[in-house]
Design an enzyme around this catalytic site. Sequence first.
Site, PDB file in Angstrom:
ATOM      1  N   ARG A   1      -6.235  -2.047   1.307  1.00 32.30           N
ATOM      2  CA  ARG A   1      -6.131  -1.677  -0.247  1.00 32.30           C
ATOM      3  C   ARG A   1      -7.130  -2.612  -0.805  1.00 32.30           C
ATOM      4  O   ARG A   1      -7.393  -3.767  -0.560  1.00 32.30           O
ATOM      5  CB  ARG A   1      -4.753  -1.939  -1.040  1.00 32.30           C
TER       6      ARG A   1
ATOM      7  N   HIS B   1     -13.004   5.672   0.233  1.00 34.74           N
ATOM      8  CA  HIS B   1     -11.387   5.946   0.890  1.00 34.74           C
ATOM      9  C   HIS B   1     -11.331   7.032   1.642  1.00 34.74           C
ATOM     10  O   HIS B   1     -10.564   7.970   1.509  1.00 34.74           O
ATOM     11  CB  HIS B   1     -10.615   5.981  -0.629  1.00 34.74           C
TER      12      HIS B   1
END
Lengths: 306, 306
Positions: free
Chosen positions: B221, B269
Amino acid sequence: MKITFCCTDTKAEPWLAGLRAALPEALVELWQPGAAPADYAVVWAPPQAFLDEQPQLKALFNIGAGVDALMLLRLPPGAQVVRLDDAGMSVQMAEYVCHAVIRHFREFDGYEADVKQGKWSYRKPRARADFPVGVMGLGVLGERVARALRVFEFPVMGWSRSPKALDDVRCFAGPAQFDDFLAASRVLVNLLPLTPETEGILNRATLSRLKPGGYLINVARGAHLVDEDLIALLDSGQLAGATLDVFRTEPLPAGHPFWTHPKITVTPHTSARTLREESIAQIAGKIATLERGEPIAGIVDPARGY
Amino acid sequence: MKITFCCTDTKAEPWLAGLRAALPEALVELWQPGAAPADYAVVWAPPQAFLDEQPQLKALFNIGAGVDALMLLRLPPGAQVVRLDDAGMSVQMAEYVCHAVIRHFREFDGYEADVKQGKWSYRKPRARADFPVGVMGLGVLGERVARALRVFEFPVMGWSRSPKALDDVRCFAGPAQFDDFLAASRVLVNLLPLTPETEGILNRATLSRLKPGGYLINVARGAHLVDEDLIALLDSGQLAGATLDVFRTEPLPAGHPFWTHPKITVTPHTSARTLREESIAQIAGKIATLERGEPIAGIVDPARGY
């Protein structure tokens, strides 16, 4: 026992020092024309004159995986040619090929180009079932590459001269099964030895048999590939791309179309480098084994050429 | 049995069709405000209003590996939160991380830059013993990544909250062993869950403990990383580079220095994408298991946050 070292394009001193340390009872010398003949030779691309001066040679150790250049020379009659059979090369080859396959499959070149333009892009995930990888050549390097690709769950096929069996790899063998092997592959990895039979094996006819969107990874020898056939198939859209580490002439000549082709990734023959320490340890071990009169692995069959 | 689907940024129709096909006895609906409450929910970043309308929910299936966003919400009292525990994500993560590690170790970016200039370059092979890789987080993804890195013979370390044992991986656990883990690592791969304890864990102090020439790969993250600390360490030469797939704000905002930093590789991502078919099969299997009153894997511990 005398060992002579004759490797073009290689810094001799560290090799001589390493061989002397590993075999303290041996006389280890850099070859000079006219020197006394040796019992063993460590070579890379030696001149014919060197071989002509070695009548009593028992074995020639080639410091690389491919012996194609050596097999074109007249060899001393009693000398066996010995390949490096791994010496840290197979893990490098697995790295190089997995990197190239993953980069193509995951479209990392495309993402990189997008990021260069400041673009956060979305690409639909591709199914690995649609990217079966065919490995040509199932020797030490090919087997290691095939096993590494299975770690990433790609369907993996192998093709070799004589039949092989590898877990989770669909194996094809011989000329009779070559077309079926090609038709089942989308990504083609070439790890064959270069011999008269395999020269030019990557050509318009063979590469056209791959599944649509085929991708070529050549890590064996430049002479396996017909350069202009690859370019024609890339330009027509029949093939999606290629990663090439080896070339008919090395360094790749200035102006060769491979340098700038948008669908070709070029690297300077770096896929699996000879590692000095590992190679010296292997060669010293094999010389000691031969001196005890025991058999060693990696002896080249002159009839096969590898 | 009723299943409700509430996933922002996700095309609902194929998920609804897939869940209906996999669980023909269930009523599967796209959530609408005011709809009758459901027994199970399939969610990604749902609004609080959705959760407030689900008093009888038995389980919430999160269609991703990280549940950090979900854990910030008020959840229905009887509902268990369930993570996807693999569903094709671990192999993607292994691919992404191995590609990044190999690319850095083998200097493929450098070769590529040379080739762009028409340069056939030589670089001294580096020793993989000098590139120990530390994996933070040894859940399903971290374990798979660590095992894949061992295929390429990198020294691999792992660090996790509770002690783990993995073949050929040197395992460290808990805050007491964190500094030793960092000091033994040169390449650092972050696969931790995001919790209040791990937020900002990649900062100037921790990243400075890596071996000289350290390299960061963040695939967990964005909030694990203190962005400005990374940039300072790259600019001072303390770290050699970073590959980043996740960011504090996604998409990465225009003008953020990560976009153009010469030592940072950015991807949008994409390291491990949720694969619809695999996820539906897993969720359907778990719902069937729960309906039989049997235990399932992947239940989130609210106290730990993952």
